[in-house]
Design a protein around this motif. Structure first.
Motif, PDB file in Angstrom:
ATOM      1  N   GLN A 187       8.180  76.096  86.097  1.00 52.52           N
ATOM      2  CA  GLN A 187       8.657  75.158  86.805  1.00 52.52           C
ATOM      3  C   GLN A 187       8.423  73.639  86.612  1.00 52.52           C
ATOM      4  N   ALA A 188       7.277  73.493  86.220  1.00 57.21           N
ATOM      5  CA  ALA A 188       6.757  72.343  85.644  1.00 57.21           C
ATOM      6  C   ALA A 188       7.562  71.591  84.549  1.00 57.21           C
ATOM      7  N   VAL A 189       8.008  72.670  83.676  1.00 52.75           N
ATOM      8  CA  VAL A 189       8.854  72.339  82.464  1.00 52.75           C
ATOM      9  C   VAL A 189      10.235  71.923  83.072  1.00 52.75           C
ATOM     10  N   ALA A 190      10.751  72.540  83.964  1.00 57.72           N
ATOM     11  CA  ALA A 190      12.008  72.300  84.437  1.00 57.72           C
ATOM     12  C   ALA A 190      12.224  71.022  85.005  1.00 57.72           C
ATOM     13  N   ILE A 191      10.924  70.701  85.935  1.00 60.79           N
ATOM     14  CA  ILE A 191      11.077  69.426  86.760  1.00 60.79           C
ATOM     15  C   ILE A 191      10.884  68.336  85.470  1.00 60.79           C
ATOM     16  N   ALA A 192      10.058  68.323  84.509  1.00 58.80           N
ATOM     17  CA  ALA A 192      10.104  67.379  83.370  1.00 58.80           C
ATOM     18  C   ALA A 192      11.525  67.233  82.625  1.00 58.80           C
ATOM     19  N   GLN A 193      12.432  68.237  82.658  1.00 58.22           N
ATOM     20  CA  GLN A 193      13.477  68.156  82.024  1.00 58.22           C
ATOM     21  C   GLN A 193      14.323  67.401  82.637  1.00 58.22           C
ATOM     22  N   VAL A 194      14.525  67.724  83.900  1.00 59.02           N
ATOM     23  CA  VAL A 194      15.203  66.784  84.768  1.00 59.02           C
ATOM     24  C   VAL A 194      14.919  65.258  84.841  1.00 59.02           C
ATOM     25  N   ALA A 195      13.670  65.108  84.742  1.00 62.14           N
ATOM     26  CA  ALA A 195      13.093  63.695  84.845  1.00 62.14           C
ATOM     27  C   ALA A 195      13.680  63.114  83.442  1.00 62.14           C
ATOM     28  N   GLU A 196      13.412  63.788  82.481  1.00 67.77           N
ATOM     29  CA  GLU A 196      13.784  63.285  80.950  1.00 67.77           C
ATOM     30  C   GLU A 196      15.249  62.876  81.035  1.00 67.77           C
ATOM     31  N   GLN A 197      16.264  63.590  81.765  1.00 71.85           N
ATOM     32  CA  GLN A 197      17.556  63.334  81.592  1.00 71.85           C
ATOM     33  C   GLN A 197      18.068  62.329  82.198  1.00 71.85           C
ATOM     34  N   THR A 198      17.340  61.606  83.039  1.00 70.80           N
ATOM     35  CA  THR A 198      17.549  60.364  83.665  1.00 70.80           C
ATOM     36  C   THR A 198      17.359  58.989  82.569  1.00 70.80           C
ATOM     37  N   GLY A 199      16.803  59.303  81.477  1.00 75.11           N
ATOM     38  CA  GLY A 199      16.315  58.292  80.498  1.00 75.11           C
ATOM     39  C   GLY A 199      15.272  57.475  80.918  1.00 75.11           C
ATOM     40  N   THR A 200      14.496  57.796  81.852  1.00 72.67           N
ATOM     41  CA  THR A 200      13.337  57.086  82.194  1.00 72.67           C
ATOM     42  C   THR A 200      12.186  57.200  81.329  1.00 72.67           C
ATOM     43  N   PRO A 201      11.206  56.200  80.833  1.00 73.33           N
ATOM     44  CA  PRO A 201      10.225  56.459  79.963  1.00 73.33           C
ATOM     45  C   PRO A 201       8.880  56.987  80.822  1.00 73.33           C
ATOM     46  N   SER A 202       9.011  56.820  81.880  1.00 72.94           N
ATOM     47  CA  SER A 202       7.741  57.462  82.720  1.00 72.94           C
ATOM     48  C   SER A 202       8.252  57.851  84.150  1.00 72.94           C
ATOM     49  N   VAL A 203       7.271  58.714  84.789  1.00 74.30           N
ATOM     50  CA  VAL A 203       7.406  58.906  85.981  1.00 74.30           C
ATOM     51  C   VAL A 203       6.042  58.885  86.876  1.00 74.30           C
ATOM     52  N   SER A 204       6.225  58.969  88.189  1.00 73.75           N
ATOM     53  CA  SER A 204       5.075  58.795  89.082  1.00 73.75           C
ATOM     54  C   SER A 204       4.972  60.067  90.059  1.00 73.75           C
ATOM     55  N   ILE A 205       3.847  60.541  90.130  1.00 73.56           N
ATOM     56  CA  ILE A 205       3.778  62.053  90.818  1.00 73.56           C
ATOM     57  C   ILE A 205       2.846  61.629  92.093  1.00 73.56           C
ATOM     58  N   PHE A 206       3.439  62.274  93.385  1.00 78.36           N
ATOM     59  CA  PHE A 206       3.132  62.195  94.611  1.00 78.36           C
ATOM     60  C   PHE A 206       2.678  63.588  94.997  1.00 78.36           C
TER      61      PHE A 206
END
Length: 433
Positions: A187-206
């Protein structure tokens, strides 16, 4: 899958860890139209201790395959457990119609898992007293973490259709614990993949700052960094914290484009509400949530979110509904059905109902051979001396040497104005190497 109580438990001691090092993870892109929903319940943090296990001398088998069922029929998990039990019964019925296993019908023994580690422990002990060779269950990750040493010590294998906790990845199971539902590491891989598809260079985790939240956050961070992105900020909310606004402001302070929210139905919805309250200051382009937050589907907190915040939420959850071609329903019922078939096929291939011998064949019947999709067709291949690749009702399993699916499908869900959840029709297929 998060199932009716929180996995705030210490990592198991590793005198005998699961089989193989944690694999690298690779995402295989796939977008498939689909619709389904899942049913999760959450409850307060509970702490239990997992003990180091020692295994009794292996059973030699008696020629009759007896499968125990440890799934919830009472309490908050019954809504999930009852359909899975129905699927287990159907699988055994079809196996017996096809001639059974080792020329004998398969026999079922059913026990209620209940809603606590104590009730699950008692259930395991009851099944062992009945002489079962394998067990389908438990449903709860916490029950597995707190009680799995009972069947492991007795040398009896278990197959859980729903326990997805990361803490089970390296449980000291002596090669006797298997899952048809994917670990949260996928599931962690899937979440990272969805984030990557936005083109963002970084994410924040809450995230909720308990064993589950920290573990999944660590896994997401590793998956994000493997995709040349970075985690800009990690903000943990202490368990039981009533004032979440300061933590939400900390998350939003550097104006992240993507925020990942990790929690159960209660904590997750409260964190979303806090982000909504601070939305006048900054609203991320995308807010990703884990599968447990989906259980907040009827929460007033989801309804009360500003529309522009709610519309930016996307959730990632294992695809849990059975195919429409099957005559059973219920989240994860397909995974329970597949547990039964894997056990029966492994016994056939081993030529024995001895638990240890069945366990040695569980992974091999699911990968690398002649593809088959039903017990009867797979049994025919075994009779012909062929290696199997059982592709189950829940999808391709490809169990790793440590007993977990190498592949899994995750759906993307959103929240409607009335707080209900809905699949957006997209499915990611995730694989581990």
């Amino acid at each position: 899958m998060r199932f009716f109580y929180r996995d705030d438990v210490p990592a198991p001691r590793r005198s005998c860890s699961r089989r193989s090092v944690v694999p690298g993870l690779l995402l295989v892109a796939a977008l498939i139209a689909v619709a389904c929903s899942s049913d999760d319940d959450a409850a307060p943090d509970t702490t239990t201790e997992t003990t180091t296990t020692t295994t009794e001398p292996p059973s030699e088998g008696d020629g009759e395959l007896v499968i125990g069922v440890l799934l919830p029929t009472t309490g908050p998990g019954a809504q999930l457990g009852q359909p899975m039990i129905g699927a287990v019964r159907l699988a055994v019925e079809r196996i017996n119609e096809a001639g059974g296993v080792l020329d004998e019908p398969v026999r079922l023994v059913e026990v209620d898992e209940g809603a606590t580690v104590s009730s699950a422990t008692t259930g395991f002990e009851t099944l062992l007293d009945e002489g079962v060779d394998a067990i389908v269950g438990p449903a709860s990750s916490l029950a597995a973490l707190g009680a799995l040493d009972v069947p492991v010590s007795a040398g009896v294998l278990t197959c859980s259709p729903t326990a997805t906790s990361l803490l089970l990845d390296d449980f000291p199971d002596n090669g006797l614990f298997f899952r048809t539902a994917p670990s949260d590491s996928l599931q962690a891989v899937a979440i990272a993949q969805v984030a990557e598809q936005t083109g963002t260079p970084s994410v924040s985790i809450f995230f909720i700052d308990d064993a589950y939240g920290r573990g999944l956050t660590d896994a997401i961070e590793s998956s994000v960094e493997a995709r040349t992105m970075s985690v800009r900020h990690r903000v943990g909310v202490p368990v039981g914290e009533s004032e979440i606004a300061p933590y939400a402001r900390e998350v939003l302070a550097d104006e992240p484009n993507v925020v990942v929210v990790i929690g159960d139905a209660d904590a997750g919805s409260r964190m979303l509400a806090a982000l909504g309250d601070e939305s006048a200051t900054w609203t991320p382009s995308l807010i990703l949530v884990n599968d447990a937050v989906r259980a907040a589907r009827s929460s007033q907190r989801i309804v009360d979110l500003p529309d522009d915040v709610r519309e930016r939420i996307q959730g990632v959850a294992p695809l849990s509904a059975p195919p429409e071609t099957e005559n059973f329903t219920g989240a994860y019922s397909a995974h329970a059905y597949d547990c039964v078939n894997l056990i029966a096929l492994a016994a056939l291939q081993a030529g024995s109902d001895a638990p240890g011998r069945i366990a040695t064949q569980m992974s091999s019947v699911s990968v690398g051979g002649s593809v088959c999709r039903s017990f009867s067709s797979c049994a025919d291949r075994i009779a012909e001396g062929l290696q199997l690749d059982y592709n189950g009702v829940s999808g391709e399993l490809n169990l790793s040497t440590r007993g977990d699916p190498r592949r899994a499908r995750f759906e993307i869900f959103t929240f409607e104005e009335d707080g209900s959840d809905a699949s957006n029709g997209l499915v990611l297929e995730v694989s581990s190497i």
